[in-house]
Write a protein that holds these residues in place. Structure first.
Motif, mmCIF file in Angstrom:
data_model
loop_
_atom_site.group_PDB
_atom_site.id
_atom_site.type_symbol
_atom_site.label_atom_id
_atom_site.label_comp_id
_atom_site.label_asym_id
_atom_site.label_seq_id
_atom_site.Cartn_x
_atom_site.Cartn_y
_atom_site.Cartn_z
ATOM 1 N N ILE A 327 -15.090 4.565 -32.050
ATOM 2 C CA ILE A 327 -13.796 4.816 -31.437
ATOM 3 C C ILE A 327 -12.737 3.825 -31.924
ATOM 4 O O ILE A 327 -11.573 4.181 -32.106
ATOM 5 C CB ILE A 327 -13.921 4.761 -29.891
ATOM 6 N N ASP A 328 -13.144 2.582 -32.177
ATOM 7 C CA ASP A 328 -12.186 1.580 -32.664
ATOM 8 C C ASP A 328 -11.658 1.954 -34.042
ATOM 9 O O ASP A 328 -10.459 1.825 -34.324
ATOM 10 C CB ASP A 328 -12.837 0.196 -32.707
ATOM 11 N N LEU A 329 -12.560 2.404 -34.909
ATOM 12 C CA LEU A 329 -12.141 2.800 -36.253
ATOM 13 C C LEU A 329 -11.272 4.051 -36.189
ATOM 14 O O LEU A 329 -10.265 4.157 -36.906
ATOM 15 C CB LEU A 329 -13.369 3.047 -37.124
ATOM 16 N N LEU A 330 -11.661 4.991 -35.352
ATOM 17 C CA LEU A 330 -10.878 6.215 -35.206
ATOM 18 C C LEU A 330 -9.454 5.891 -34.755
ATOM 19 O O LEU A 330 -8.476 6.475 -35.240
ATOM 20 C CB LEU A 330 -11.558 7.143 -34.200
ATOM 21 N N LEU A 331 -9.343 4.945 -33.845
ATOM 22 C CA LEU A 331 -8.029 4.537 -33.362
ATOM 23 C C LEU A 331 -7.212 3.891 -34.472
ATOM 24 O O LEU A 331 -6.006 4.132 -34.593
ATOM 25 C CB LEU A 331 -8.188 3.569 -32.187
ATOM 26 N N ARG A 332 -7.855 3.075 -35.301
ATOM 27 C CA ARG A 332 -7.158 2.416 -36.425
ATOM 28 C C ARG A 332 -6.639 3.452 -37.413
ATOM 29 O O ARG A 332 -5.525 3.329 -37.941
ATOM 30 C CB ARG A 332 -8.102 1.444 -37.125
ATOM 31 N N ILE A 333 -7.444 4.490 -37.668
ATOM 32 C CA ILE A 333 -7.016 5.538 -38.606
ATOM 33 C C ILE A 333 -5.854 6.334 -38.021
ATOM 34 O O ILE A 333 -4.851 6.579 -38.694
ATOM 35 C CB ILE A 333 -8.203 6.471 -38.934
ATOM 36 N N PRO A 422 -12.778 -3.220 -42.364
ATOM 37 C CA PRO A 422 -13.807 -3.986 -41.633
ATOM 38 C C PRO A 422 -15.154 -3.266 -41.535
ATOM 39 O O PRO A 422 -16.102 -3.821 -40.984
ATOM 40 C CB PRO A 422 -13.185 -4.154 -40.233
ATOM 41 N N TYR A 423 -15.242 -2.042 -42.052
ATOM 42 C CA TYR A 423 -16.485 -1.266 -41.975
ATOM 43 C C TYR A 423 -16.921 -0.874 -43.389
ATOM 44 O O TYR A 423 -16.914 0.317 -43.742
ATOM 45 C CB TYR A 423 -16.284 -0.013 -41.127
ATOM 46 N N PRO A 424 -17.309 -1.810 -44.234
ATOM 47 C CA PRO A 424 -17.646 -1.491 -45.641
ATOM 48 C C PRO A 424 -18.815 -0.519 -45.773
ATOM 49 O O PRO A 424 -18.822 0.319 -46.668
ATOM 50 C CB PRO A 424 -17.981 -2.868 -46.240
ATOM 51 N N ASP A 425 -19.814 -0.642 -44.895
ATOM 52 C CA ASP A 425 -20.961 0.271 -44.975
ATOM 53 C C ASP A 425 -20.537 1.717 -44.714
ATOM 54 O O ASP A 425 -21.009 2.653 -45.392
ATOM 55 C CB ASP A 425 -22.037 -0.145 -43.970
ATOM 56 N N LEU A 426 -19.653 1.908 -43.739
ATOM 57 C CA LEU A 426 -19.154 3.250 -43.446
ATOM 58 C C LEU A 426 -18.336 3.789 -44.615
ATOM 59 O O LEU A 426 -18.408 4.981 -44.923
ATOM 60 C CB LEU A 426 -18.296 3.233 -42.178
ATOM 61 N N LEU A 427 -17.577 2.914 -45.267
ATOM 62 C CA LEU A 427 -16.753 3.348 -46.396
ATOM 63 C C LEU A 427 -17.639 3.878 -47.518
ATOM 64 O O LEU A 427 -17.341 4.926 -48.110
ATOM 65 C CB LEU A 427 -15.887 2.198 -46.894
#
Length: 457
Positions: A327-333, A422-427
């Motif tokens: 949810i944090d990443l979704l909010l950043r996007i 901040p999420y290199p693995d997800l990238l």
């Protein structure tokens, strides 16, 4: 929302039926008894559902399913008014109807069911929230609901009070009562109700004088006349508020539109261009002007994030490789999305151009053109295109034009990479999925005589 809507209807019918049954002796009719028992049964079922089922916590924005928490919450709020008003008094009245000394008590007993009013208002509030109605719509709907109940109760009271003061329904009211004057004692319940309703409406709206002679008639007439004046004042206040709210933003928009016309006239813009500019403003503001940026700046960070998430979260989650993100990443996007408006026939992306951003369609529809400039795919609200561009550099393979005026949200590659940094693995995972999907799309296009997808445009 179906259950809320159903129970609002049940409680509203119950609030309309209770005074009618008590005033006009409808409880002596078998069909009415059965209907009244049905309403009581539905209210008992609602008590059981509310007691054992979970609820939505508005403060924490979560659904609470724990039985003990839901039961404790209900016990400390509306449980007792609900359970008391759901008691099937029809059975009690039937059991003790032969005792003349209890006739007055039994006549008033069903009025305890008016406690259902608390549940009616609670369900009405929940329903308006779930339907996402505007403030004006809620205000008008609530006023209509309460106004019809007020008129119903007042009208039934005109017949109920004189009859009640005689201690028994079998005895006629005083000879000077309006009921005797109109010859209503031996009339049908429907006839009695019609005269009572007419008397109530004319007094509330002060449109005619009604004859009064007995003390109870005079007292009740004074109470209704005073409450009727308050009712009229509230109706005028509501009318003023609705009118003010409807025209305030519209007047500002008209003033801004006039300034815009003067600007275009001063710069001698072509008529076609002027029409397109006016169409843009009309779509952008919907003929209602508000200072959006100033409003957003006055909100707290959390409220601003909630607005952005509400408007755009579903759009982002529709992209295959952006599903199930934290949810944090979704909010950043979502925070990096930029709103853009395109008019009919505007070119959004052009074949051969550099691709470094993607679009989400918030409203309207677009067409993806083939090599012959003919539409091969139409995309509408909730769709997206060009998503490969935020993962890898490539050249646009199709032209996309607006079929109608539409609002799009744009996400640039640089903003996406900044958000997911901040999420290199997800990238890495997203890049693998996107590249594999891009290769599959390219192979499909080469194999097919007619392109069948527009996602890589």
């Amino acid at each position: 929302s179906f259950w809320e809507m159903y129970m609002v209807f049940i409680f509203y019918i119950s609030m309309m039926e209770i005074p009618m049954g008590s005033a006009f002796r409808l409880k002596e009719i078998v069909a009415f008894k059965a209907f009244d028992l049905f309403l009581s049964t539905m209210c008992l079922m609602d008590c059981a559902f509310t007691f054992f089922c979970g609820y939505y916590d508005n403060n924490n924005h979560e659904v609470v399913l724990k039985y003990s928490t839901a039961a404790k919450r209900y016990l400390t709020s509306y449980f007792w008014p609900d359970i008391i008003s759901a008691i099937p008094f029809e059975i009690i009245i039937e059991a003790f109807a032969h005792i003349e000394a209890l006739e007055v008590i039994l006549s008033v007993l069903p009025l305890i069911k008016l406690l259902r009013m608390f549940s009616l208002l609670m369900y009405f509030k929940q329903l308006t929230l779930e339907l996402d109605l505007g403030e004006l719509t809620i205000m008008i709907s609530r006023f209509i609901l309460l106004a019809t109940l007020y008129i119903q109760w007042v009208s039934c009271g005109y017949y109920f009070i004189p009859a009640l003061l005689q201690l028994r329904y079998s005895e006629k009211p005083a000879n000077s009562s309006w009921i005797i004057f109109k010859g209503l004692v031996n009339q049908t319940a429907w006839k009695q109700y019609q005269f009572s309703l007419f008397r109530g409406v004319t007094t509330i709206f002060n449109v005619a004088m009604v004859e009064v002679s007995t003390l109870e008639d005079i007292f009740y007439e004074c109470v209704v006349a005073m409450s009727g004046q308050i009712f009229l004042i509230l109706m005028l206040v509501l009318t003023y508020q609705v009118r003010s709210a409807m025209i305030a933003s519209k007047r500002i928009y008209q003033s801004m539109e006039q300034e815009l016309r003067e600007f275009m006239k001063h710069n001698r813009l072509p008529m076609d261009l002027q029409k397109r500019i006016l169409m843009y403003y009309d779509f952008r503001f919907r003929k209602r002007y508000f200072r959006e940026q100033e409003i957003l700046e006055t909100l707290t960070g959390q409220l601003s994030e909630d607005i952005v998430m509400y408007n755009c979260r579903k759009l982002v989650e529709n992209v295959d490789f952006l599903k199930d993100l934290p949810i944090d990443l979704l909010l950043r996007i979502v925070a990096h999305l930029k709103s853009e408006i395109y008019l009919t026939d505007d070119v959004i992306v052009k074949v051969g151009s550099k691709g470094d951003f993607m679009y989400f369609i918030a409203s309207g529809s677009v067409a993806v053109l083939g090599p012959d400039n003919q539409p091969m795919v139409y995309l509408d609200e909730g769709s997206h295109f060009g998503e490969i561009a935020i993962i890898m550099e490539f050249t646009r393979t199709a032209t996309v034009v607006a079929v109608e005026t539409c609002e799009l949200y744009r996400l640039d590659r640089v903003d996406f990479r900044a958000a997911i940094g901040p999420y290199p693995d997800l990238l890495v995972k997203i890049e693998q999925i996107a590249r594999r999907r891009f290769q599959e799309t390219q192979e499909h296009r080469r194999a097919a005589s007619v392109p069948g997808t527009a996602r890589g445009s």
